[in-house]
Scaffold this motif. Structure first.
Motif, PDB file in Angstrom:
ATOM      1  N   ALA A 144      17.462   9.901   7.162  1.00 25.78           N
ATOM      2  CA  ALA A 144      16.529   8.787   7.197  1.00 25.78           C
ATOM      3  C   ALA A 144      15.956   8.514   8.588  1.00 25.78           C
ATOM      4  O   ALA A 144      14.738   8.377   8.755  1.00 25.78           O
ATOM      5  CB  ALA A 144      17.201   7.525   6.658  1.00 25.78           C
ATOM      6  N   THR A 145      16.821   8.417   9.589  1.00 27.75           N
ATOM      7  CA  THR A 145      16.333   8.098  10.933  1.00 27.75           C
ATOM      8  C   THR A 145      15.439   9.209  11.462  1.00 27.75           C
ATOM      9  O   THR A 145      14.382   8.939  12.053  1.00 27.75           O
ATOM     10  CB  THR A 145      17.512   7.862  11.892  1.00 27.75           C
ATOM     11  N   ASP A 146      15.832  10.462  11.239  1.00 26.86           N
ATOM     12  CA  ASP A 146      14.989  11.587  11.660  1.00 26.86           C
ATOM     13  C   ASP A 146      13.617  11.518  10.994  1.00 26.86           C
ATOM     14  O   ASP A 146      12.584  11.724  11.642  1.00 26.86           O
ATOM     15  CB  ASP A 146      15.652  12.922  11.297  1.00 26.86           C
ATOM     16  N   PHE A 147      13.607  11.241   9.698  1.00 25.58           N
ATOM     17  CA  PHE A 147      12.355  11.156   8.950  1.00 25.58           C
ATOM     18  C   PHE A 147      11.463  10.037   9.493  1.00 25.58           C
ATOM     19  O   PHE A 147      10.257  10.228   9.697  1.00 25.58           O
ATOM     20  CB  PHE A 147      12.651  10.918   7.472  1.00 25.58           C
ATOM     21  N   LEU A 148      12.060   8.870   9.722  1.00 23.67           N
ATOM     22  CA  LEU A 148      11.284   7.732  10.228  1.00 23.67           C
ATOM     23  C   LEU A 148      10.721   8.010  11.616  1.00 23.67           C
ATOM     24  O   LEU A 148       9.583   7.635  11.916  1.00 23.67           O
ATOM     25  CB  LEU A 148      12.172   6.491  10.257  1.00 23.67           C
ATOM     26  N   GLU A 149      11.496   8.671  12.451  1.00 23.41           N
ATOM     27  CA  GLU A 149      11.030   8.964  13.803  1.00 23.41           C
ATOM     28  C   GLU A 149       9.879   9.966  13.810  1.00 23.41           C
ATOM     29  O   GLU A 149       9.087  10.010  14.752  1.00 23.41           O
ATOM     30  CB  GLU A 149      12.194   9.471  14.657  1.00 23.41           C
ATOM     31  N   ARG A 150       9.769  10.753  12.750  1.00 23.71           N
ATOM     32  CA  ARG A 150       8.659  11.703  12.621  1.00 23.71           C
ATOM     33  C   ARG A 150       7.443  11.083  11.943  1.00 23.71           C
ATOM     34  O   ARG A 150       6.377  11.703  11.888  1.00 23.71           O
ATOM     35  CB  ARG A 150       9.090  12.922  11.810  1.00 23.71           C
ATOM     36  N   SER A 151       7.614   9.885  11.395  1.00 23.68           N
ATOM     37  CA  SER A 151       6.517   9.219  10.693  1.00 23.68           C
ATOM     38  C   SER A 151       5.521   8.634  11.691  1.00 23.68           C
ATOM     39  O   SER A 151       5.879   8.276  12.815  1.00 23.68           O
ATOM     40  CB  SER A 151       7.055   8.101   9.796  1.00 23.68           C
ATOM     41  N   ALA A 152       4.283   8.503  11.276  1.00 22.42           N
ATOM     42  CA  ALA A 152       3.264   7.887  12.122  1.00 22.42           C
ATOM     43  C   ALA A 152       3.586   6.406  12.315  1.00 22.42           C
ATOM     44  O   ALA A 152       4.076   5.746  11.389  1.00 22.42           O
ATOM     45  CB  ALA A 152       1.890   8.040  11.487  1.00 22.42           C
TER      46      ALA A 152
ATOM     47  N   ALA B  36       0.833  -1.210   0.000  1.00 26.75           N
ATOM     48  CA  ALA B  36       0.000   0.000   0.000  1.00 26.75           C
ATOM     49  C   ALA B  36       0.866   1.258   0.000  1.00 26.75           C
ATOM     50  O   ALA B  36       0.660   2.170  -0.807  1.00 26.75           O
ATOM     51  CB  ALA B  36      -0.924  -0.005   1.208  1.00 26.75           C
ATOM     52  N   THR B  37       1.855   1.306   0.913  1.00 21.98           N
ATOM     53  CA  THR B  37       2.731   2.471   1.017  1.00 21.98           C
ATOM     54  C   THR B  37       4.151   2.011   1.307  1.00 21.98           C
ATOM     55  O   THR B  37       4.387   1.308   2.287  1.00 21.98           O
ATOM     56  CB  THR B  37       2.275   3.423   2.148  1.00 21.98           C
ATOM     57  N   ALA B  38       5.075   2.414   0.458  1.00 24.59           N
ATOM     58  CA  ALA B  38       6.476   2.031   0.625  1.00 24.59           C
ATOM     59  C   ALA B  38       7.341   3.274   0.762  1.00 24.59           C
ATOM     60  O   ALA B  38       7.064   4.314   0.152  1.00 24.59           O
ATOM     61  CB  ALA B  38       6.961   1.195  -0.548  1.00 24.59           C
ATOM     62  N   LEU B  39       8.393   3.153   1.555  1.00 21.34           N
ATOM     63  CA  LEU B  39       9.366   4.226   1.743  1.00 21.34           C
ATOM     64  C   LEU B  39      10.706   3.779   1.189  1.00 21.34           C
ATOM     65  O   LEU B  39      11.218   2.722   1.559  1.00 21.34           O
ATOM     66  CB  LEU B  39       9.507   4.568   3.228  1.00 21.34           C
ATOM     67  N   ASP B  40      11.282   4.594   0.331  1.00 19.04           N
ATOM     68  CA  ASP B  40      12.599   4.354  -0.249  1.00 19.04           C
ATOM     69  C   ASP B  40      13.604   5.218   0.510  1.00 19.04           C
ATOM     70  O   ASP B  40      13.665   6.434   0.323  1.00 19.04           O
ATOM     71  CB  ASP B  40      12.565   4.710  -1.736  1.00 19.04           C
ATOM     72  N   VAL B  41      14.381   4.583   1.391  1.00 24.62           N
ATOM     73  CA  VAL B  41      15.357   5.286   2.234  1.00 24.62           C
ATOM     74  C   VAL B  41      16.640   5.523   1.447  1.00 24.62           C
ATOM     75  O   VAL B  41      17.200   4.585   0.874  1.00 24.62           O
ATOM     76  CB  VAL B  41      15.656   4.455   3.499  1.00 24.62           C
ATOM     77  N   GLY B  42      17.107   6.763   1.417  1.00 19.68           N
ATOM     78  CA  GLY B  42      18.275   7.086   0.608  1.00 19.68           C
ATOM     79  C   GLY B  42      17.954   6.878  -0.857  1.00 19.68           C
ATOM     80  O   GLY B  42      18.690   6.202  -1.578  1.00 19.68           O
ATOM     81  N   CYS B  43      16.853   7.481  -1.297  1.00 15.93           N
ATOM     82  CA  CYS B  43      16.291   7.169  -2.615  1.00 15.93           C
ATOM     83  C   CYS B  43      17.182   7.608  -3.772  1.00 15.93           C
ATOM     84  O   CYS B  43      17.036   7.112  -4.891  1.00 15.93           O
ATOM     85  CB  CYS B  43      14.911   7.787  -2.765  1.00 15.93           C
ATOM     86  N   GLY B  44      18.119   8.539  -3.524  1.00 13.67           N
ATOM     87  CA  GLY B  44      18.993   8.975  -4.605  1.00 13.67           C
ATOM     88  C   GLY B  44      18.200   9.539  -5.772  1.00 13.67           C
ATOM     89  O   GLY B  44      17.242  10.294  -5.601  1.00 13.67           O
ATOM     90  N   THR B  45      18.567   9.135  -6.980  1.00 11.75           N
ATOM     91  CA  THR B  45      17.895   9.634  -8.176  1.00 11.75           C
ATOM     92  C   THR B  45      16.634   8.843  -8.528  1.00 11.75           C
ATOM     93  O   THR B  45      15.957   9.170  -9.493  1.00 11.75           O
ATOM     94  CB  THR B  45      18.844   9.592  -9.381  1.00 11.75           C
TER      95      THR B  45
ATOM     96  N   ASP C 151      15.897  11.490   1.082  1.00 12.69           N
ATOM     97  CA  ASP C 151      17.340  11.520   0.855  1.00 12.69           C
ATOM     98  C   ASP C 151      17.890  12.802   1.463  1.00 12.69           C
ATOM     99  O   ASP C 151      17.192  13.821   1.515  1.00 12.69           O
ATOM    100  CB  ASP C 151      17.643  11.476  -0.650  1.00 12.69           C
ATOM    101  N   LEU C 152      19.137  12.747   1.909  1.00 16.12           N
ATOM    102  CA  LEU C 152      19.793  13.920   2.490  1.00 16.12           C
ATOM    103  C   LEU C 152      20.159  14.976   1.454  1.00 16.12           C
ATOM    104  O   LEU C 152      20.348  16.144   1.790  1.00 16.12           O
ATOM    105  CB  LEU C 152      21.075  13.494   3.204  1.00 16.12           C
ATOM    106  N   SER C 153      20.298  14.574   0.213  1.00 18.56           N
ATOM    107  CA  SER C 153      20.822  15.451  -0.824  1.00 18.56           C
ATOM    108  C   SER C 153      19.727  16.156  -1.615  1.00 18.56           C
ATOM    109  O   SER C 153      18.858  15.513  -2.212  1.00 18.56           O
ATOM    110  CB  SER C 153      21.696  14.642  -1.787  1.00 18.56           C
TER     111      SER C 153
END
Length: 303
Positions: free
Chosen positions: A195-203, A145-154, A172-174
């Motif tokens: 990534a970790t900051d983003f995940l910790e803010r996620s529901a 249903a919903t996927a997260l691409d960590v460090g998704c780059g291009t 992504d950080l960039s």
């Protein structure tokens, strides 16, 4: 805030250019002398200290190199040049838990325009392919249903998995990488964040799939990231990842300034965070110096 990598002193900047020319010729003694002059002229300019550390390291003066790398950190505490990693590699500091955010962001901002050609061509990168294959083995008929691409780059991973996902999010950080990913038009949402900051803010339970293709090499200690992934995954959600590996214990920073992880360490960290390994197998995802880099692909289930 002033840019710590900007000079602002014409004399120091000119010395630096001369030093770089000497370094390009591998005349490390001349380079060290000139970089030292640049650092004395502009003592708060991080690139001069970093270049001096590199020259001294090439001369075998590790104590002098360590002094220069520490001066780099004093001039730029955000460590956009990766001085802490260099201190680790010359044996003057313990392994860091992760590479600095400023360093990774700067690295990939500079790399964004040539990322795909270099990675897929010269390095024969195949991280997305091995992760998609792993998903096919552990969840062959499942649509996420919903996927997260960590460090998704291009967006290489996103492109590979898009047909199996209803809503795809990339982080992504960039800024440069996110801009390139946005051009592909395959993500439903993109954000510049660690990534970790983003995940910790996620529901809690926001995702039923998290993907990390060649992203763990910028983390040493995986515990904070894995714990954040577990909280952000729904029950029975899948965390699919690829990583560089080595035979040993824990993790270590390689000369390439990328972390490699022992398979036993990754599995233990995953179980501690609340994951059940569904698959772990050897799978090199890139080549360096015409050789496959040892690696693994894993699929972990939240439970």
């Amino acid at each position: 805030m002033a840019d710590p990598l900007a000079c602002g002193d014409l004399i120091a900047d000119r010395r630096y250019v001369y030093g770089k020319a000497a370094a390009d010729d591998r005349d490390w003694a001349a380079a060290a002398e000139i970089f030292e002059q640049a650092a004395e002229q502009a003592p708060r300019w991080a690139p001069a200290w970093f270049a001096l550390g590199d020259a001294r390291e090439n001369l075998g003066d590790l104590d002098g190199a360590a002094e220069a790398f520490r001066s780099t950190l004093a001039a730029d505490p955000s460590d956009a040049l990766g001085a802490a990693a260099r201190l680790t590699l010359i044996g003057r500091e313990e392994d860091t838990g992760a590479l600095p955010k400023a360093y990774v962001a700067r690295l990939f901002d500079d790399y964004a325009s040539r990322f795909n050609a270099h990675l897929c061509g010269e390095l024969n990168y195949r991280g997305p392919a091995v992760i998609v294959e792993a998903l096919g083995l552990v969840a062959p008929a499942r649509r996420f249903a919903t996927a997260l691409d960590v460090g998704c780059g291009t967006g290489l991973m996103g492109e590979a998995v898009r047909e199996r996902v209803n809503r795809l999010v990339g982080v992504d950080l960039s800024h440069g990488m996110i801009a390139r990913a946005r051009e592909r038009g395959i993500y439903d949402a993109l954000e510049v964040a660690e990534a970790t900051d983003f995940l910790e803010r996620s529901a809690p339970g926001a995702y039923d799939c998290i993907l990390a293709a060649d992203a763990l090499c910028y983390f040493g200690d995986l515990r904070p990231l894995f714990q954040a992934c577990k909280l952000a995954l729904a029950a029975d959600g899948i965390f699919a990842l690829s990583f560089e590996s080595f035979e040993g214990e824990g993790f270590r920073l390689r000369e390439t300034r990328r972390f490699a992880h022992a398979p036993a360490y990754l599995e233990a960290t995953a179980r501690e965070a609340g994951f059940r390994p569904l698959l772990m197998r050897a799978a090199s995802i890139r080549r360096e110096a015409a050789r496959d880099v040892p690696g693994l692909v894993a699929a972990l289930e939240a439970h």
